[in-house]
Enzyme design. Structure first.
Site, PDB file in Angstrom:
ATOM      1  N   GLY A  17       0.766  -1.239   0.000  1.00  0.00           N
ATOM      2  CA  GLY A  17       0.000   0.000   0.000  1.00  0.00           C
ATOM      3  C   GLY A  17       0.795   1.285   0.000  1.00  0.00           C
ATOM      4  N   THR A  19       1.848   3.023  -2.547  1.00  0.00           N
ATOM      5  CA  THR A  19       1.309   3.957  -3.536  1.00  0.00           C
ATOM      6  C   THR A  19      -0.004   4.553  -3.058  1.00  0.00           C
ATOM      7  OG1 THR A  19       2.380   2.752  -5.342  1.00  0.00           O
ATOM      8  CG2 THR A  19       0.571   4.226  -5.931  1.00  0.00           C
ATOM      9  N   LYS A  40       7.760   8.831  -8.067  1.00  0.00           N
ATOM     10  CA  LYS A  40       8.152   7.429  -7.861  1.00  0.00           C
ATOM     11  C   LYS A  40       9.370   7.230  -8.747  1.00  0.00           C
ATOM     12  CE  LYS A  40       6.789   2.669  -7.562  1.00  0.00           C
ATOM     13  NZ  LYS A  40       6.277   2.143  -6.308  1.00  0.00           N
ATOM     14  N   VAL A 120      10.574   2.125  -3.707  1.00  0.00           N
ATOM     15  CA  VAL A 120      10.157   0.927  -4.440  1.00  0.00           C
ATOM     16  C   VAL A 120      10.375  -0.276  -3.535  1.00  0.00           C
ATOM     17  CG1 VAL A 120      12.436   0.743  -5.536  1.00  0.00           C
ATOM     18  CG2 VAL A 120      10.470  -0.408  -6.571  1.00  0.00           C
ATOM     19  N   LEU A 209     -10.249  -1.768   1.462  1.00  0.00           N
ATOM     20  CA  LEU A 209     -11.233  -1.057   0.652  1.00  0.00           C
ATOM     21  C   LEU A 209     -11.586  -1.883  -0.585  1.00  0.00           C
ATOM     22  CD1 LEU A 209      -9.577   2.485   0.788  1.00  0.00           C
ATOM     23  CD2 LEU A 209     -11.543   1.693   2.126  1.00  0.00           C
TER      24      LEU A 209
END
Length: 235
Positions: A17, A19, A40, A120, A209
């Site tokens: 999670g 991102t 990123k 990353v 979610l």
């Protein structure tokens, strides 16, 4: 004008999670009046069938940001294969280096009040044979936000990551729990343990979610402790 805010987002593992949390931070910062940009610097895995060469995580950050940056600034190192960056880079005959990352950050910083830099994988992912994500974080010198993927094993992973961050002289500014396994036994007890163990503000816990929606997830994350520390630093 808001006080300047920049941070580096890392995680206890890959696919936990980072991102989503980075997009949440960008959403919250934009809501608070910041010109917010997301980076990123290294992304491994390109979107099949996309009209242009891109990456799903990078596009999520670009969508959440309130400052529109060129793709090559958001992601100076885009690799095709979805694997460890040093292996993906070797397949393409390239070597990931730091200068393009620092240049991208400087460019983003010149256009935004806040820059969220997403790492990353986990904190010690190799980027080349002699360079890893932790060294990138040190070179940037930003406060760190840790994303803890809430599943079995997260206590050990979080403790080791927090120790690695501190050992490099970086400031752990806060942490966010993200429910990876909603059936995890003792989930609330694990969060309580993390709150005791991690010497940084708990910014919130994002439940599982239906899909990774930054606006929905933002309702579960409070960035006030991050901004308060920024304001104190400027006094």
């Amino acid at each position: 004008m808001p006080a300047r805010f920049d941070c580096f987002v890392t995680g206890t593992d890959t696919e936990i999670g980072k991102t989503l949390v980075s997009a949440v931070l960008l959403t919250r910062l934009a809501d608070a009046g910041y010109r917010a940009a997301g980076l990123k610097p290294i992304a491994a895995g390109t979107l099949a069938g996309a009209p242009t060469r891109t990456n799903e995580d990078v596009e999520q950050l670009r969508a959440a940001a309130s400052v529109n940056l060129p793709f090559d600034t958001v992601c100076p190192w885009l690799l095709d294969a979805p694997m460890s960056p040093h292996l993906a880079a070797a397949r393409e005959g390239v070597t990931i280096t730091l200068p393009p990352i620092l240049d991208a950050f400087a460019h983003a910083r010149s256009l935004a009040d806040a820059v969220v830099v997403e790492g990353v994988g986990g904190f010690r992912v190799p980027l080349s044979d002699d360079f890893d994500t932790a060294e990138m974080a040190v070179a940037l010198g930003l406060p760190v936000v840790l994303v803890v993927g809430l599943r079995l094993g997260c206590l050990n992973h979080a403790a080791l990551t927090a120790e690695a961050i501190a050992a490099r002289g970086l400031h752990l500014a806060g942490w966010v729990g993200n429910v990876v396994d909603p059936s995890m036994a003792g989930l609330d007890d694990n969060v309580a343990t993390l709150r005791r163990w991690i010497n940084a503000p708990h910014l919130g816990t994002i439940p599982r979610l239906p899909h990774a929606d930054a606006r929905l997830a933002a309702a579960h994350v409070d960035i006030a402790p991050l901004l308060a520390r920024t304001a104190e630093t400027r006094r």
